[in-house]
Motif scaffolding. Structure first.
Motif, PDB file in Angstrom:
ATOM      1  N   ASP A 256      33.278  33.321  42.910  1.00  0.00           N
ATOM      2  CA  ASP A 256      33.024  34.491  42.655  1.00  0.00           C
ATOM      3  C   ASP A 256      31.538  35.262  42.578  1.00  0.00           C
ATOM      4  O   ASP A 256      30.994  36.032  43.065  1.00  0.00           O
ATOM      5  N   ASP A 257      30.684  34.144  41.985  1.00  0.00           N
ATOM      6  CA  ASP A 257      29.415  34.346  42.025  1.00  0.00           C
ATOM      7  C   ASP A 257      28.523  34.444  43.247  1.00  0.00           C
ATOM      8  O   ASP A 257      27.673  35.113  43.542  1.00  0.00           O
TER       9      ASP A 257
ATOM     10  N   ASP B 143      29.769  37.834  44.858  1.00  0.00           N
ATOM     11  CA  ASP B 143      28.835  38.635  44.275  1.00  0.00           C
ATOM     12  C   ASP B 143      27.471  38.739  44.901  1.00  0.00           C
ATOM     13  O   ASP B 143      26.862  39.796  45.158  1.00  0.00           O
TER      14      ASP B 143
ATOM     15  N   GLN C 271      26.019  41.662  47.353  1.00  0.00           N
ATOM     16  CA  GLN C 271      24.783  42.586  46.814  1.00  0.00           C
ATOM     17  C   GLN C 271      23.817  42.569  47.931  1.00  0.00           C
ATOM     18  O   GLN C 271      23.066  43.470  48.367  1.00  0.00           O
TER      19      GLN C 271
ATOM     20  N   LYS D  60      35.910  42.664  48.949  1.00  0.00           N
ATOM     21  CA  LYS D  60      35.133  43.512  48.092  1.00  0.00           C
ATOM     22  C   LYS D  60      34.703  44.689  48.662  1.00  0.00           C
ATOM     23  O   LYS D  60      34.367  45.729  48.035  1.00  0.00           O
TER      24      LYS D  60
END
Lengths: 238, 238, 238, 238
Positions: free
Chosen positions: A80-81, A84, A88, A110
């Motif tokens: 998940d990181d 992200d 981003q 997402k």
């Protein structure tokens, strides 16, 4: 203008575990795509799931103008990181080209905010990919349609937000249609979803498919637009 | 046709902790809105952050045709599983009307896939809300624009996907503009983001603002469309 | 709410000159459609090419909330001043539903600003009309798709502006796809182009087709939005 | 890649009849723009209303990749067959950049299908042009906004179809807003409407304005997409 920087990301599992996939893509799907892009003068890296940080360190992403994403059986293993971080970077301006089964990736879902679900069938039927927006840069060099002799079918309802621009629509022999080339702007980044491509068909050697991928990469290249400031602006403008 | 079912969700913290807010909205912002909708023949519930499950049980959401969302200082306290439940219900067809500072809510950000950030300034300046799509149902009964004498400013860049339809654009005395009325289809649900409204101004008593809210509720009402099936459809159609 | 006022306009030539058309639509295509709408509580007039002013006097248009347009072989015989009158009434808020070969009408082409050309083939092949936006009001009451056993094919490239909302996409047995249900806002009026329907097939008796037509009529109904003022506004606002 | 071919079309009347205009644009608005484009390596011609065929012969248009259009007081004097020729060339792929009062030109109105009317006021007030889509190529090199010290105001409602992409929104000191940078695809051609620019203000010397014009020219450059075939395709595909 310096060369465009592209990272081709591949889950790279099928190729190692399924003999029939390895036969078609002996160096992985990522290398088939990378080879084509390099031939067009693009500066290409590859990255795969089983590398540390999935090969998508902050440094790699900072270098990357456009990221190509192919995943299928191991979407859940993408951490998940890292998801992200990729999301981003797209919002900050990096282009993203999502291929075929990448519709189910965490990154794409997402960014879309929807399930990105669809119908599918795997009987190797014929697909015709029609250009519905012939004046769009992603249609450069194509004919009115191209055929894929044997494809996995993807059918509507494709649960995505209506694309900003719909470039391609697929017809399948078995009776379905699909929005196969979908453009999105999200944050400062541009996203192209492209349906064709499967691990058991040599679709990523087909010139029209490769042409769409390289057109999409160029279309999704970052723009040096305004530096955006968010938050409190206490004073009225003069 | 039976009455539309609307749930007005309010964080309901400012009203309990800030005297100036309590003075304007003694029963909470949710009751000001609920009262207006009830007067229009709509069946209204309210729900607030500090209720169990934030008042948004599966039962409440199943009942709800359109959910109105107001939050500000406690976005982070909304539990992720409730957020997921609300998002899923929107994708399944429930309408969603997001008010003002709700732009920063987990629900809205998740559905948009972007940061939903913006500029803001709180000096009570004048706002004019212009109708740019006068043929849209959400503009029913409005004039060409309406003024809000004292408003918190929200300014572009508003980091959302380009709306499917842009209905309203705001002008602020201090020099900014903002896309103030934005329509989205996500999954089978319809979403309207509406900028005006602040806890320290009596904006939710202003007739034009209330008119937009009730128009948006009617526009976002669910449609009995196709039951969508995803996944494997093994056989070609006949 | 008083009943919606709909005028069904039909060229009404095929029915008088071709026996096979007359057999299917003995009272004209307009009456088949009008009958369905009347059964749904809509107040319906009809108008045809060979009436004075093509049946579209200023009075008729002023009465009309939504105009349905079917034409084919005599587009050129529609007089330009009547075309201008219809176009102006749409820009002023009247809804317009354009059926099948109406894509080539002067009214539709003028409102779109493009050629509205397409590919076609008349061998009575099978068509499947897929709903790609199941949450849209025009999809109300439909299944995921509906089939038309024998249809004239229309294929992409369909030279129209990208629709504001794409609701339906057709699949044809012979290998083509088509954007079959297209929503547009033009001025204060709403326009829906709907592909199915041909003079030699009983398509306008098929429940799903009629359902789309009546859904579209309700969707395109005028909105009492702002009275728009154009031109010089000499003074700044206060 | 060979240089882009741009034709700057100017009505070129104000400059000859109004001393104050001649003072600002002694060689005409077209030369101010042409000079900027030439400095960027673009191959530029100019054409004006009073030349034979308004300077827009078939040969000139065939040469032209992107046409820039400025007109104001003499829209009606542009002959309809030249208008049709320009419109057809846009639909065939030529880019078109319409400046300021060009909103009222026959060419733009025909391509849009709407009145293209708006509000206006001429008191030399301040304008701020905000970038609402910072990742768009037309925003390249801009800041978050730019100011025009003295401008003719254009205000909403601007009666155009909702742009495919809205890039710029203007704020005016006197209280209005305007969709100032609007992208459209029509046929195979791309169109950009850009609001700023007036004959009595030196706006076409302002670097940000010129930057938007040259960005728009590059964005609107033709694509070598599919050769589109319309009409009867008698046989199903194999």
């Amino acid at each position: 203008m310096s060369a465009l920087h592209v990272t081709v990301w591949n889950e790279y599992r099928h190729e190692k575990t399924h003999a029939e996939v390895a036969e078609i893509y002996p160096d992985g799907i990522h290398e088939a795509i990378a080879k084509h892009l390099r031939a067009g003068g693009i500066d290409v890296r590859t990255a795969t799931l089983d590398e540390p940080e999935h090969g998508l360190t902050g440094e790699v992403l900072a270098w990357t103008d456009v990221l190509i994403w192919w995943g299928h059986m191991a979407h859940r293993e993408v951490e998940d990181d890292i998801v992200d971080r990729v999301v981003q970077r797209v919002l900050d301006g990096m282009g993203l080209v999502v291929l075929h089964s990448g519709h189910g990736s965490k990154v794409f879902r997402k960014l879309m905010g929807t399930s990105c679900n669809l119908k599918w069938r795997e009987i190797g039927e014929k697909e015709r990919v029609w250009v519905v927006e012939p004046g769009h840069p992603i249609a450069e060099g194509l004919g009115e349609y191209f055929s894929i002799p044997h494809a996995e079918m993807y059918g509507e309802r494709f649960d995505v937000p209506a694309p900003d621009t719909l470039v391609l629509v697929s017809w399948f022999q078995g009776g379905e249609v699909f929005r196969s080339g979908c453009c999105y702007q999200r944050g400062q980044g541009r996203i192209f979803y492209f349906r064709p491509g499967h691990e058991t068909y040599p679709i990523f050697y087909q010139p029209e498919v490769l042409r769409v991928v390289s057109n999409a990469v160029r279309w999704a290249a970052p723009v040096s637009g305004p530096q955006v400031r968010f938050g409190n602006v206490p004073d009225p403008m003069d």
